[in-house]
Design a protein around this motif. Structure first.
Motif, PDB file in Angstrom:
ATOM      1  N   PRO A   1     -13.411  12.802   4.347  1.00 53.38           N
ATOM      2  CA  PRO A   1     -12.488  11.827   3.754  1.00 53.38           C
ATOM      3  C   PRO A   1     -11.485  11.287   4.776  1.00 53.38           C
ATOM      4  N   PHE A   2     -11.234   9.983   4.714  1.00 47.80           N
ATOM      5  CA  PHE A   2     -10.198   9.390   5.559  1.00 47.80           C
ATOM      6  C   PHE A   2      -9.181   8.609   4.726  1.00 47.80           C
ATOM      7  N   LEU A   3      -9.521   8.299   3.472  1.00 47.21           N
ATOM      8  CA  LEU A   3      -8.592   7.671   2.539  1.00 47.21           C
ATOM      9  C   LEU A   3      -8.640   8.424   1.217  1.00 47.21           C
ATOM     10  N   GLU A   4      -7.490   8.513   0.557  1.00 39.77           N
ATOM     11  CA  GLU A   4      -7.429   9.112  -0.772  1.00 39.77           C
ATOM     12  C   GLU A   4      -6.618   8.220  -1.699  1.00 39.77           C
ATOM     13  N   LEU A   5      -7.185   7.910  -2.855  1.00 36.94           N
ATOM     14  CA  LEU A   5      -6.487   7.153  -3.886  1.00 36.94           C
ATOM     15  C   LEU A   5      -5.975   8.159  -4.913  1.00 36.94           C
ATOM     16  N   ARG A   6      -4.693   8.478  -4.793  1.00 34.85           N
ATOM     17  CA  ARG A   6      -4.091   9.500  -5.638  1.00 34.85           C
ATOM     18  C   ARG A   6      -3.269   8.853  -6.753  1.00 34.85           C
ATOM     19  N   LYS A   7      -2.729   9.698  -7.618  1.00 32.52           N
ATOM     20  CA  LYS A   7      -1.913   9.209  -8.726  1.00 32.52           C
ATOM     21  C   LYS A   7      -0.626   8.557  -8.227  1.00 32.52           C
ATOM     22  N   ASP A   8      -0.122   9.013  -7.077  1.00 38.55           N
ATOM     23  CA  ASP A   8       1.150   8.496  -6.562  1.00 38.55           C
ATOM     24  C   ASP A   8       0.969   7.456  -5.462  1.00 38.55           C
ATOM     25  N   GLY A   9      -0.245   6.956  -5.248  1.00 35.81           N
ATOM     26  CA  GLY A   9      -0.466   5.941  -4.227  1.00 35.81           C
ATOM     27  C   GLY A   9      -1.692   6.233  -3.379  1.00 35.81           C
ATOM     28  N   VAL A  10      -1.787   5.536  -2.259  1.00 36.77           N
ATOM     29  CA  VAL A  10      -2.931   5.677  -1.357  1.00 36.77           C
ATOM     30  C   VAL A  10      -2.477   6.388  -0.093  1.00 36.77           C
ATOM     31  N   TRP A  11      -3.295   7.346   0.358  1.00 40.35           N
ATOM     32  CA  TRP A  11      -2.965   8.168   1.519  1.00 40.35           C
ATOM     33  C   TRP A  11      -4.057   8.049   2.569  1.00 40.35           C
ATOM     34  N   LEU A  12      -3.633   8.102   3.842  1.00 41.02           N
ATOM     35  CA  LEU A  12      -4.543   7.989   4.987  1.00 41.02           C
ATOM     36  C   LEU A  12      -4.470   9.256   5.828  1.00 41.02           C
ATOM     37  N   ASN A  13      -5.635   9.741   6.257  1.00 40.44           N
ATOM     38  CA  ASN A  13      -5.677  10.859   7.201  1.00 40.44           C
ATOM     39  C   ASN A  13      -5.395  10.302   8.592  1.00 40.44           C
ATOM     40  N   SER A  14      -4.159  10.459   9.063  1.00 42.68           N
ATOM     41  CA  SER A  14      -3.735   9.853  10.326  1.00 42.68           C
ATOM     42  C   SER A  14      -4.413  10.472  11.539  1.00 42.68           C
ATOM     43  N   MET A  15      -5.068  11.629  11.370  1.00 39.86           N
ATOM     44  CA  MET A  15      -5.751  12.277  12.475  1.00 39.86           C
ATOM     45  C   MET A  15      -7.240  11.927  12.515  1.00 39.86           C
ATOM     46  N   HIS A  16      -7.688  11.122  11.566  1.00 41.73           N
ATOM     47  CA  HIS A  16      -9.096  10.738  11.530  1.00 41.73           C
ATOM     48  C   HIS A  16      -9.391   9.728  12.634  1.00 41.73           C
ATOM     49  N   ALA A  17     -10.631   9.724  13.108  1.00 42.49           N
ATOM     50  CA  ALA A  17     -11.025   8.827  14.203  1.00 42.49           C
ATOM     51  C   ALA A  17     -10.877   7.359  13.828  1.00 42.49           C
ATOM     52  N   TRP A  18     -10.919   7.042  12.534  1.00 44.76           N
ATOM     53  CA  TRP A  18     -10.804   5.651  12.092  1.00 44.76           C
ATOM     54  C   TRP A  18      -9.372   5.248  11.766  1.00 44.76           C
ATOM     55  N   ALA A  19      -8.417   6.147  11.886  1.00 39.93           N
ATOM     56  CA  ALA A  19      -7.057   5.888  11.409  1.00 39.93           C
ATOM     57  C   ALA A  19      -6.445   4.635  12.021  1.00 39.93           C
ATOM     58  N   ASN A  20      -6.754   4.357  13.279  1.00 37.58           N
ATOM     59  CA  ASN A  20      -6.153   3.209  13.957  1.00 37.58           C
ATOM     60  C   ASN A  20      -7.063   1.992  13.984  1.00 37.58           C
ATOM     61  N   THR A  21      -8.167   2.037  13.236  1.00 38.98           N
ATOM     62  CA  THR A  21      -9.064   0.879  13.177  1.00 38.98           C
ATOM     63  C   THR A  21      -9.160   0.295  11.773  1.00 38.98           C
ATOM     64  N   VAL A  22      -8.578   0.966  10.776  1.00 40.82           N
ATOM     65  CA  VAL A  22      -8.669   0.469   9.398  1.00 40.82           C
ATOM     66  C   VAL A  22      -7.582  -0.554   9.091  1.00 40.82           C
ATOM     67  N   GLU A  23      -6.713  -0.837  10.080  1.00 38.78           N
ATOM     68  CA  GLU A  23      -5.682  -1.877   9.975  1.00 38.78           C
ATOM     69  C   GLU A  23      -4.698  -1.601   8.840  1.00 38.78           C
ATOM     70  N   LEU A  24      -4.274  -0.339   8.753  1.00 40.19           N
ATOM     71  CA  LEU A  24      -3.238   0.050   7.804  1.00 40.19           C
ATOM     72  C   LEU A  24      -2.043   0.561   8.602  1.00 40.19           C
ATOM     73  N   PHE A  25      -0.895  -0.083   8.452  1.00 39.88           N
ATOM     74  CA  PHE A  25       0.295   0.377   9.151  1.00 39.88           C
ATOM     75  C   PHE A  25       0.742   1.702   8.541  1.00 39.88           C
ATOM     76  N   HIS A  26       0.997   2.680   9.404  1.00 33.11           N
ATOM     77  CA  HIS A  26       1.346   4.002   8.894  1.00 33.11           C
ATOM     78  C   HIS A  26       2.220   4.748   9.888  1.00 33.11           C
ATOM     79  N   ASN A  27       2.979   5.683   9.359  1.00 29.27           N
ATOM     80  CA  ASN A  27       3.754   6.585  10.198  1.00 29.27           C
ATOM     81  C   ASN A  27       2.835   7.665  10.749  1.00 29.27           C
ATOM     82  N   PRO A  28       3.153   8.204  11.912  1.00 34.22           N
ATOM     83  CA  PRO A  28       2.293   9.249  12.481  1.00 34.22           C
ATOM     84  C   PRO A  28       2.368  10.538  11.680  1.00 34.22           C
TER      85      PRO A  28
END
Length: 323
Positions: free
Chosen positions: A231-258
């Motif tokens: 998994p690299f994205l999760e659609l949870r009850k409180d919003g959408v979460w990204l695995n920032s350590m995943h190899a795709w984290a910087n290619t999915v074009e989602l601005f995120h905190n480290p």
């Protein structure tokens, strides 16, 4: 400039662009969407590119690439000593083997942080010749950085100045006319999700953008999996979460905190909807007469049930109505 087809070029260019973008986000928290206002500009006078006549030393590859804006991407074989000079002819980046350094007191370093030129601190405006302050950024033999001249459409050409193993080197950057657009690859979603409360769609006519929405009727939370089932994205009850350590984290074009190794998941949306760039939608066939295919697996976060979103990639020719 012919691009050398070697493994170190391919691996280093991909890594350096991902690292440069993550460094921008980590060390420049003041950057907002407004800072990228120039991202749609820069090519009306032609596409900036390294001159075909440019001769680079062996073990060095330099390209102009388009991410959210035009930027330089330099890769080495890890055995070079390179310094990148700013418009003021002062070095602001240094490659020493596989180590990458930045001079935090160089105007060029701060200008390279944003497409149109990042803001220069007041301390450097008052004293632009401040003593160099070189710091180690990372261990990697390449990097990607912005240059304000790349988006100045009235600048037909300029020289990027470097020091290569102690020798001065000027690389000519010039603009070339883009090839006429004859068509585009169109991604199509051909089935609906099996899960109740999950919507999926391709929001654009072209590109690799994909949209997922977790509705209020959903009973569970969802994970978007990569090609290895991780998994690299999760659609949870409180919003959408990204695995920032995943190899795709910087290619999915989602601005995120480290994130951290201990807490890699970071929130990228307060709502249940996310629009991101999925690399699988870029898997184009070699011929326009062929149809490509792509698959995006989605599973329940707390369960084994899995659904696959299947799609096609078809060439859409542009018809000239004037003919």
């Amino acid at each position: 400039m012919p691009v050398v087809k070697t493994n170190w070029v391919k691996k280093t260019l991909g890594a350096c662009l991902a690292f440069s973008f993550s460094t921008l986000l980590i060390s420049s928290p003041f950057v907002t969407n407004t800072a990228f206002a120039h991202a749609e500009h820069g090519s009306e006078g032609g596409i900036p590119t390294v001159s075909p006549k440019a001769k680079l030393p062996k073990g060095i590859s330099l390209q102009v690439v388009k991410t959210n804006a035009y930027q330089f991407a330099l890769a080495t074989d890890g055995q070079q000593q390179i310094e990148i000079l700013g418009e003021d002819k002062r070095a602001f980046l240094r490659f020493d083997g596989d180590k990458l350094y930045a001079d935090l007191n160089a105007t060029g370093w701060h200008r390279s942080r944003q497409p149109g030129g990042g803001p220069v601190p007041d301390r450097l405006k008052d004293n632009p010749k401040m003593k160099p302050n070189w710091v180690l950024l990372n261990k990697q033999p390449g990097y990607g950085w912005y240059d304000p001249r790349l988006i100045k459409e009235d600048v037909a050409h300029f020289n990027l100045s470097l020091l290569s193993n102690g020798k001065p080197l000027n690389v000519r950057i010039e603009r070339i006319e883009p090839k006429p657009m004859t068509g585009y690859w169109r991604p199509l979603l051909i089935n609906e999700p099996d899960f109740t409360g999950l919507n999926a769609m391709v929001p654009g006519l072209s590109g690799n953008t994909f949209m997922l929405s977790r509705l209020g009727t959903a009973k569970g939370e969802f994970q978007v999996l990569d090609d290895q089932g991780q998994p690299f994205l999760e659609l949870r009850k409180d919003g959408v979460w990204l695995n920032s350590m995943h190899a795709w984290a910087n290619t999915v074009e989602l601005f995120h905190n480290p994130g951290t190794d201990q807490s890699p998941w970071v929130k990228v949306s307060e709502t249940g909807t996310v629009t991101y760039a999925d690399p699988r939608l870029d898997n184009k066939p070699e011929k326009t007469s062929e149809t490509g295919s792509w698959v995006i697996p989605v599973k329940l976060k707390d369960g084994e049930q899995q659904s696959t979103l299947n799609g096609e990639l078809k060439w859409q020719a542009i018809v000239d109505k004037q003919k």
